[in-house]
Design an enzyme around this catalytic site. Structure first.
Site, short mmCIF file in Angstrom:
data_model
loop_
_atom_site.label_atom_id
_atom_site.label_comp_id
_atom_site.label_asym_id
_atom_site.label_seq_id
_atom_site.Cartn_x
_atom_site.Cartn_y
_atom_site.Cartn_z
N HIS A 1 -3.56 1.96 -5.89
CA HIS A 1 -2.89 2.06 -4.59
C HIS A 1 -1.39 1.83 -4.72
CE1 HIS A 1 -3.62 -2.45 -3.34
NE2 HIS A 1 -2.39 -2.33 -3.76
N ASN B 1 -6.35 -0.53 -8.50
CA ASN B 1 -7.12 0.68 -8.15
C ASN B 1 -6.21 1.89 -7.91
OD1 ASN B 1 -5.93 0.03 -5.74
ND2 ASN B 1 -7.83 -0.15 -4.56
N GLU C 1 -4.82 3.15 -0.05
CA GLU C 1 -6.00 2.91 -0.87
C GLU C 1 -6.65 4.23 -1.28
OE1 GLU C 1 -6.42 0.00 -1.95
OE2 GLU C 1 -7.07 -1.46 -0.46
N ASP D 1 4.87 -2.16 3.92
CA ASP D 1 3.58 -2.46 4.56
C ASP D 1 3.52 -3.89 5.08
OD1 ASP D 1 3.59 -3.63 2.05
OD2 ASP D 1 1.88 -2.51 1.27
C1 GLP Z 1 -0.37 -5.23 -2.85
C2 GLP Z 1 0.75 -4.49 -2.09
C3 GLP Z 1 1.39 -3.45 -2.95
C4 GLP Z 1 1.53 -4.01 -4.34
C5 GLP Z 1 0.18 -4.13 -4.98
C6 GLP Z 1 0.18 -4.82 -6.33
O1 GLP Z 1 -1.52 -5.39 -2.17
N1 GLP Z 1 0.43 -3.96 -0.82
O2 GLP Z 1 2.62 -3.06 -2.38
O3 GLP Z 1 2.31 -3.18 -5.11
O4 GLP Z 1 -0.75 -4.67 -4.08
O5 GLP Z 1 0.34 -6.18 -6.18
P1 GLP Z 1 0.85 -7.12 -7.33
O6 GLP Z 1 2.26 -6.76 -7.59
O7 GLP Z 1 0.72 -8.51 -6.79
O8 GLP Z 1 -0.02 -6.87 -8.52
#
Ligand code: GLP
Length: 249
Positions: free
Chosen positions: A142, A140, A147, A71
């Site tokens: 995702h 959440n 989302e 992404d």
């Molecule tokens: C982000 C990314 C995800 C990631 C998630 C968790 O926004 N788009 O790919 O896995 O949220 O983030 P983190 O690893 O910083 O907790």
């Protein structure tokens, strides 16, 4: 689905690196190209450090590697310090000497994000199935930027980030207003086009969402719940994130 609850985030990173190294070594021996699906966020940072260490100290060879990211924020150019392309360069690509033409991410600053999402979908579709897909998970539920919403788009799409995600990710920006409110993300269809999905979750904030893997439901309210349908998923957590799993007892 395999669950591994390890002591801390360092052990999680080492285990994930072991999985990647095993496939890399076996394909390197045969001279075959390795397709790695990569994620951003804080979860895979220690994994990337470990891969860099193995490259430098143990000769782990990335010359047959192609990477595909999940992404990108809409509106951020690749020189923006919070764009995911920048993150990948800083945290992995520059250190493993991977040629730029073998790394794929959506373009955050494309003139037409919808068109860019379609381009990326087609591009990833034409690549071979990835050997491994690394994933983090949002609080959440995702995965990538899929989302919780109904309906969920199955293909690469432009997504409106939830308030929760914007707030969670504001820790990387100067303030919440600077966080992009939209992103381009692979849908579940492309995420599933991987032979092995390895999800990393560490820290107390992830324990609630991780424990939801123990129920038998699949719901668009929790996009990660769809991982239950993939034939080979490994969830690696530290003790904090995995405290609801109780799988090592
Ligand atoms: C982000 C990314 C995800 C990631 C998630 C968790 O926004 N788009 O790919 O896995 O949220 O983030 P983190 O690893 O910083 O907790």
């Amino acid at each position: 689905m395999e669950f591994l609850v390890l002591k801390d985030s360092k052990e999680v990173a080492v285990k994930a690196a072991d999985i990647i190294e095993e496939i890399m070594r076996s394909k390197n021996e045969k001279g075959e190209e390795i397709y790695l699906g990569l994620a951003t966020g804080s979860s895979p940072l220690k994994l990337y450090e470990e891969l860099i260490r193995r490259h430098r100290e143990e000769g782990l060879d990335f010359s047959n590697v192609t990477t595909v990211n999940l992404d990108e924020y809409v509106g951020l150019s690749e020189s923006h310090s919070q764009s995911y392309r920048y993150y990948m360069r800083e945290n992995l690509f520059n250190e493993i000497e991977i040629p730029i033409n073998k790394v794929y991410l959506p373009k955050g600053n494309a003139d037409n994000p919808e068109e860019e999402a379609r381009r990326y979908e087609k591009l990833v579709d034409e690549l071979p199935v990835r050997d491994i897909q690394i994933l983090g998970i949002g609080v959440n539920g995702h995965i990538a930027f899929n989302e919780p919403e109904n309906p969920l788009s199955s293909v690469t799409h432009v997504v409106n980030l939830t308030k929760e995600t914007v707030e969670a990710n504001s820790r990387f920006f100067n303030n919440v207003d600077e966080v992009p409110k939209t992103a381009i993300t692979m849908g579940l269809k492309q995420i599933f086009r991987s032979k092995h999905i390895v999800l990393i979750a560490t820290g107390n904030t992830k324990s609630e969402v991780v424990s939801k893997f123990m129920d038998n439901y699949i719901t668009t309210d929790n996009p990660s719940s769809f991982l239950k349908l993939h034939p080979k998923v490994t969830i690696i957590t530290d003790e904090k994130a995995g405290k609801g799993l109780k799988v090592n007892d």
